[in-house]
Design a protein around this motif. Structure first.
Motif, PDB file in Angstrom:
ATOM      1  N   ALA A  78      -6.322  20.948 -37.577  1.00 20.56           N
ATOM      2  CA  ALA A  78      -6.458  19.775 -37.061  1.00 20.56           C
ATOM      3  C   ALA A  78      -8.175  19.837 -36.624  1.00 20.56           C
ATOM      4  O   ALA A  78      -8.796  18.911 -36.885  1.00 20.56           O
ATOM      5  N   LEU A  79      -8.423  20.755 -35.856  1.00 17.29           N
ATOM      6  CA  LEU A  79      -9.891  20.936 -35.547  1.00 17.29           C
ATOM      7  C   LEU A  79     -10.799  21.017 -36.700  1.00 17.29           C
ATOM      8  O   LEU A  79     -11.930  20.139 -36.721  1.00 17.29           O
ATOM      9  N   PRO A 139      -5.165  26.907 -25.238  1.00 11.77           N
ATOM     10  CA  PRO A 139      -6.618  26.300 -25.544  1.00 11.77           C
ATOM     11  C   PRO A 139      -6.996  25.385 -24.567  1.00 11.77           C
ATOM     12  O   PRO A 139      -6.259  24.760 -24.063  1.00 11.77           O
ATOM     13  N   TYR A 140      -8.408  25.456 -24.280  1.00 11.11           N
ATOM     14  CA  TYR A 140      -8.977  24.286 -23.524  1.00 11.11           C
ATOM     15  C   TYR A 140     -10.271  23.876 -24.367  1.00 11.11           C
ATOM     16  O   TYR A 140     -10.860  24.433 -24.495  1.00 11.11           O
ATOM     17  N   SER A 141     -10.047  22.317 -24.348  1.00  7.89           N
ATOM     18  CA  SER A 141     -11.013  21.624 -24.828  1.00  7.89           C
ATOM     19  C   SER A 141     -11.797  20.757 -23.977  1.00  7.89           C
ATOM     20  O   SER A 141     -11.022  20.063 -23.166  1.00  7.89           O
ATOM     21  N   VAL A 142     -12.994  20.685 -24.120  1.00  3.09           N
ATOM     22  CA  VAL A 142     -13.943  19.902 -23.287  1.00  3.09           C
ATOM     23  C   VAL A 142     -14.644  18.997 -24.261  1.00  3.09           C
ATOM     24  O   VAL A 142     -15.502  19.393 -25.178  1.00  3.09           O
ATOM     25  N   LEU A 143     -14.607  17.706 -23.914  1.00  8.40           N
ATOM     26  CA  LEU A 143     -15.411  16.489 -24.802  1.00  8.40           C
ATOM     27  C   LEU A 143     -16.594  16.152 -24.093  1.00  8.40           C
ATOM     28  O   LEU A 143     -16.563  15.586 -22.975  1.00  8.40           O
ATOM     29  N   VAL A 151     -16.500  14.075 -20.802  1.00  8.81           N
ATOM     30  CA  VAL A 151     -15.850  12.998 -20.719  1.00  8.81           C
ATOM     31  C   VAL A 151     -14.501  12.935 -20.537  1.00  8.81           C
ATOM     32  O   VAL A 151     -13.978  12.614 -19.545  1.00  8.81           O
ATOM     33  N   LYS A 152     -13.977  13.900 -21.391  1.00  4.59           N
ATOM     34  CA  LYS A 152     -12.387  14.339 -21.061  1.00  4.59           C
ATOM     35  C   LYS A 152     -12.232  15.825 -21.067  1.00  4.59           C
ATOM     36  O   LYS A 152     -13.213  16.645 -21.861  1.00  4.59           O
ATOM     37  N   THR A 153     -11.098  16.409 -20.457  1.00  3.57           N
ATOM     38  CA  THR A 153     -10.874  17.803 -20.627  1.00  3.57           C
ATOM     39  C   THR A 153      -9.187  17.685 -21.200  1.00  3.57           C
ATOM     40  O   THR A 153      -8.602  17.001 -20.629  1.00  3.57           O
ATOM     41  N   VAL A 154      -9.147  18.645 -21.794  1.00  3.44           N
ATOM     42  CA  VAL A 154      -7.575  18.932 -22.398  1.00  3.44           C
ATOM     43  C   VAL A 154      -7.109  20.475 -22.404  1.00  3.44           C
ATOM     44  O   VAL A 154      -7.696  21.225 -22.917  1.00  3.44           O
ATOM     45  N   LEU A 155      -6.097  20.402 -21.599  1.00  5.22           N
ATOM     46  CA  LEU A 155      -5.653  22.021 -21.289  1.00  5.22           C
ATOM     47  C   LEU A 155      -4.388  21.910 -22.269  1.00  5.22           C
ATOM     48  O   LEU A 155      -3.557  21.066 -22.158  1.00  5.22           O
ATOM     49  N   THR A 161      -2.904  13.898 -34.327  1.00  2.00           N
ATOM     50  CA  THR A 161      -3.043  12.357 -33.783  1.00  2.00           C
ATOM     51  C   THR A 161      -3.889  12.479 -32.412  1.00  2.00           C
ATOM     52  O   THR A 161      -4.729  11.411 -32.344  1.00  2.00           O
ATOM     53  N   GLU A 162      -3.402  13.377 -31.716  1.00  8.36           N
ATOM     54  CA  GLU A 162      -4.075  13.248 -30.329  1.00  8.36           C
ATOM     55  C   GLU A 162      -5.509  13.581 -30.510  1.00  8.36           C
ATOM     56  O   GLU A 162      -6.634  12.767 -29.886  1.00  8.36           O
ATOM     57  N   LEU A 163      -5.798  14.338 -31.423  1.00  7.65           N
ATOM     58  CA  LEU A 163      -7.231  14.790 -31.379  1.00  7.65           C
ATOM     59  C   LEU A 163      -8.199  13.757 -32.172  1.00  7.65           C
ATOM     60  O   LEU A 163      -9.209  13.394 -31.545  1.00  7.65           O
ATOM     61  N   ASP A 164      -7.479  13.004 -33.134  1.00  4.26           N
ATOM     62  CA  ASP A 164      -7.961  11.959 -33.827  1.00  4.26           C
ATOM     63  C   ASP A 164      -8.365  10.801 -32.684  1.00  4.26           C
ATOM     64  O   ASP A 164      -9.325  10.200 -32.643  1.00  4.26           O
ATOM     65  N   GLY A 165      -7.323  10.471 -31.856  1.00  3.74           N
ATOM     66  CA  GLY A 165      -7.639   9.565 -30.748  1.00  3.74           C
ATOM     67  C   GLY A 165      -8.888   9.833 -29.871  1.00  3.74           C
ATOM     68  O   GLY A 165      -9.515   8.962 -29.668  1.00  3.74           O
ATOM     69  N   LEU A 166      -8.792  11.126 -29.599  1.00  2.35           N
ATOM     70  CA  LEU A 166      -9.592  11.466 -28.653  1.00  2.35           C
ATOM     71  C   LEU A 166     -11.202  11.641 -29.027  1.00  2.35           C
ATOM     72  O   LEU A 166     -12.065  10.905 -28.597  1.00  2.35           O
TER      73      LEU A 166
END
Lengths: 176, 152
Positions: A78-79, A139-143, A151-155, A161-166
């Motif tokens: 997805a990435l 994984p840990y993502s930081v936008l 702006v956002k962090t995701v653990l 779909t989530e990634l696309d929205g983000l």
């Protein structure tokens, strides 16, 4: 009998959808006011040492991962797809790994990862902590927006779909 | 109407549960690695040496990522570890693996009579949570506080 089957199908589908949405909502932390990203140091594959300023002006998604982390590997397609679709519109994904150089290089080659990944030079875990991952999970993502603000962090792993929205919610207006 | 109510309940219940569990979008309540895999004090009774963990519900440890090393006395090696049978788990990236979940996991070493008392053991382990996160490999050094009474 058919009616009962239809009802059951609807309920099962809604249950799965609800579960997915619940999980998605539970791990994302949106900052009420974007915060300037701290200075973190990373080493690129060519040995060059950089800070996040290297990507200033881009919508930067930092995805911390590791080769031994199954959820990290699950979200990689997805990435890569997101980098391919949104790269020209200002998205840059980078993947600092909590892993040695050989493991990172081998997997990056095997999967043909289309964004920069970097091995742990000793700075990756401190960078992840500085960027808000107190639990240390992957994984840990930081936008980070083009102005260099978190702006956002995701653990946890994100679905496409989530990634696309983000990403689409945060791409600069002119490039949406 | 009943079906509609049921459908709405089913749709939103998991969200409410997930939201409650994680404090409505805050990741603070996702367990730290030490709470997810609570390692217990080293146990030794003259016959056996034991390393154990309380694995929190919704979390699991990989069997093949458990490693043990005797640090003190360094003159001897640990006997082969005895581990309980884990749960077979198929992972799309790592194939068939064995895991331990939601349980007390005991790693047991039969201690030879002639071997000196173990004082310090280094333990490595790695595990994940069902919600889709994995914790980095952990290394801990456990020290024997006091030998326990031998089991009959």
């Amino acid at each position: 009998m058919i009616a009962l089957f239809k009802k059951t199908s609807v309920i099962v589908t809604l249950c799965l959808l609800g579960g997915a949405l619940g999980f998605a909502a539970s791990r994302t932390t949106a900052l009420k006011k974007p915060q300037p990203a701290p200075t973190v140091h990373l080493t690129l594959a060519d040995g060059r040492k950089v800070t996040l300023d290297e990507w200033k002006g881009k919508l930067l998604l930092i995805n911390f991962w590791a080769t031994w982390c199954a959820p990290c590997r699950k979200e990689m397609p997805a990435l890569m797809d997101a980098q391919k679709r949104y790269g020209a519109r200002g998205l840059q994904i980078i993947g600092p790994a909590l892993d040695d150089e050989k493991s990172v290089r081998e997997l990056a080659t095997k999967l043909k990862i289309n964004y920069p990944v970097m091995a742990d030079d000793g700075n990756v875990e401190p960078a992840m902590m500085l960027l808000g991952n107190a639990e240390g999970g992957l994984p840990y993502s930081v936008l980070i927006d083009p102005q260099g603000r978190i702006v956002k962090t995701v653990l946890g792993d994100m679905s496409s779909t989530e990634l696309d929205g983000l990403i689409s919610d945060n791409l600069p207006a002119a490039s949406k | 109407m009943k079906v509609l109510l049921l459908a709405v309940t089913v749709l939103f219940a998991p969200m409410a549960i997930a939201g409650g569990f994680t404090n409505s979008g805050n990741t603070d309540t996702i367990l730290s690695v030490d709470d997810a895999f609570r390692i217990m004090p080293l146990e030794y009774d003259g016959k056996r040496l034991r390393v154990s963990w309380e694995v929190a519900p919704g979390h699991y440890l990989y069997r093949k990522r458990l490693q043990f090393k005797l640090l003190d006395p360094a003159v001897t090696e640990l006997p082969p570890v005895q581990l309980p049978k884990g749960i077979s788990h198929h992972d799309e990236h790592f194939g068939d693996v064995e895991i331990y979940r939601g349980t007390t996991l005991v790693a047991d070493f039969a201690w030879p009579k002639t071997a000196p008392t173990p004082h310090r053991v280094q333990v490595r382990y790695q595990g994940c949570a069902d919600i889709g996160i994995c914790y980095p490999p952990q290394t801990r050094v456990l020290e024997l506080i006091a030998p326990t009474a031998p089991t009959p």
